[in-house]
Write a protein that holds these residues in place. Sequence first.
Motif, PDB file in Angstrom:
ATOM      1  N   VAL A   1      48.814  -0.559 -11.440  1.00  0.00           N
ATOM      2  CA  VAL A   1      49.245  -0.443 -10.050  1.00  0.00           C
ATOM      3  C   VAL A   1      49.073  -1.755  -9.291  1.00  0.00           C
ATOM      4  CG1 VAL A   1      47.032   0.398  -9.162  1.00  0.00           C
ATOM      5  CG2 VAL A   1      49.168   1.055  -8.031  1.00  0.00           C
TER       6      VAL A   1
ATOM      7  N   ALA B   1      53.148  -0.175  -4.240  1.00  0.00           N
ATOM      8  CA  ALA B   1      52.321   0.978  -4.607  1.00  0.00           C
ATOM      9  C   ALA B   1      50.860   0.720  -4.244  1.00  0.00           C
ATOM     10  CB  ALA B   1      52.455   1.269  -6.095  1.00  0.00           C
TER      11      ALA B   1
ATOM     12  N   ARG C   1      49.498   1.508  -0.726  1.00  0.00           N
ATOM     13  CA  ARG C   1      49.224   2.866  -0.242  1.00  0.00           C
ATOM     14  C   ARG C   1      47.874   3.387  -0.737  1.00  0.00           C
ATOM     15  NH1 ARG C   1      53.642   6.075  -4.137  1.00  0.00           N
ATOM     16  NH2 ARG C   1      52.624   5.492  -6.102  1.00  0.00           N
TER      17      ARG C   1
ATOM     18  N   GLY D   1      46.430   3.541  -5.170  1.00  0.00           N
ATOM     19  CA  GLY D   1      47.855   3.640  -4.872  1.00  0.00           C
ATOM     20  C   GLY D   1      48.688   4.067  -6.063  1.00  0.00           C
TER      21      GLY D   1
ATOM     22  N   ASP E   1      50.432   6.210  -9.305  1.00  0.00           N
ATOM     23  CA  ASP E   1      51.083   7.492  -9.581  1.00  0.00           C
ATOM     24  C   ASP E   1      50.308   8.282 -10.633  1.00  0.00           C
ATOM     25  OD1 ASP E   1      53.438   7.133  -7.928  1.00  0.00           O
ATOM     26  OD2 ASP E   1      54.041   5.609  -9.367  1.00  0.00           O
TER      27      ASP E   1
ATOM     28  N   ARG F   1      51.218  12.763  -2.173  1.00  0.00           N
ATOM     29  CA  ARG F   1      51.952  11.830  -3.038  1.00  0.00           C
ATOM     30  C   ARG F   1      52.709  12.631  -4.104  1.00  0.00           C
ATOM     31  NH1 ARG F   1      48.243   7.229  -4.977  1.00  0.00           N
ATOM     32  NH2 ARG F   1      48.225   6.949  -2.708  1.00  0.00           N
TER      33      ARG F   1
END
Length: 493
Positions: A21, A27, A30, A38, A40, A71
């Motif tokens: 990340v 990304a 966040r 941040g 996923d 998210r």
Amino acid sequence: MNVHDSERLAGLLEERGYVPVESVPEAAARATEAGDGGADVVILNTCSVRENAATRLFGNLGQLASVKRERPGMQIAVGGCLAQQMRAGIVEKAPWVDVVLGTHNLDVLPALLERARHNAEAQVEIEEALKVFPSTLPTRRESAYAAFVSVSVGCNNTCTFCIVPHLRGKERDRRPGDVLAEVQAVVAQGAIEVTLLGQNVNSYGVGFGDRGAFAKLLRACGEIEGLERVRFTSPHPAAFTDDVIVAMAETPNVMPSLHMPLQSGSDAVLRAMRRSYRQAKYLGIIDRVRAAIPDAAITTDIIVGFPGETEEDFQATLDVVEASRFSSAFTFQYSRRPGTPAADREDQVPAEVVTERYQRLLALQQRISTEENERQVGRTVDVLVAEGEGRKDGATHRITGRAADNRLVHVALPAGLPEADRPRPGDMVTVEVTHGAPHHLVADSALTGGTYRLRRTRAGDAWERRAGLVEEPHGHAAPAAGPVTLGMPSLRR
């Protein structure tokens, strides 16, 4: 071992097209205070040696739950020893977890993430025995200049306080040629330091019939061109043999540092722990190591408050600590682990007694560490510059690294040093120790015109390439060193 497993998990994901990340600024921007970065996909690789592991895991998972709600598509995976132990119980307590996998099947992580996305339900897959040897998996190594290389997984000991053999399984040794091939590969990529890993490195070789294999492996590492530092962890006093001491002393790139777990200095407690050595044997090992390697820094593990431990037992531990002069010690209050024999004993030591003894041990070890580090003042040391080990480096204008004996050293740079001449992580600096503190050394010799020499290394070059500060060289990579053998027969698998 868990850090090394995490490197394998990261390598598996990179091979499938995932990216860290931190390399995706939009990304990373966040990221929240939950520690998600941040990302996923967040993987928590767990340990279960201490009782607070589960508390920490579910605390982290609780923080991540709110992030996941905000998210869409975010996935959370839990691996490692606690996953092997709790299995589907993790999803029962934290139903927002997408994947649970154990210690024996790291290779299935990408497939489980994909299956969880496709099926829109949690995937739990735990194997009872090792499915794929972790060292055969892709790796995203944390460091460009230092690498972990596993010689074995699992453990054949039956220590009554330890859950690891139950979760990691019986010891399985890698073939010497496979270990050396991986060492050669990481050296070819730029690493100049390698740490050989095993739950008990001194029993390495029993699986293929050579009890002297570990000493031979150390000597073979000494023949690998470009490998400057070799370390290993952890040995077991019961299996520690003099041929290893001789190999350490006679192999120039094997560092004068040794981590030798004590656990207790009491013979009665060691017997109850099923640690198959006694105080006299342990102290004999320490004496022989110091005779062969006078400058060796020896560290240890100690458990305070094992069930049935008396004041006399604890005093025996203090006596061994005083005699051994450890440079540092990892000290623990006994942690009751369900599923271990010690957890079922009725003579648990009261918590307030354990805490009081623990504080006395800490005070003793702090005094010894300070005295031993103060003895280093005036010594000239070679420091392998590290990345991120010195939390106060920015404020103190120092860099940080490890001396040959693995002591942490904070190094001052010459005044007015141009940015282009600063040491990089992976470079080596030679300095003089000017101060010894309980947990580190300070080397400010450069500030007064004293000893300061910089040697730029291949490892520093590798760090620059990884950091994107220079372009990857075109053409062929540096060739790996030639084959190294241990003089062992080749056995078919």
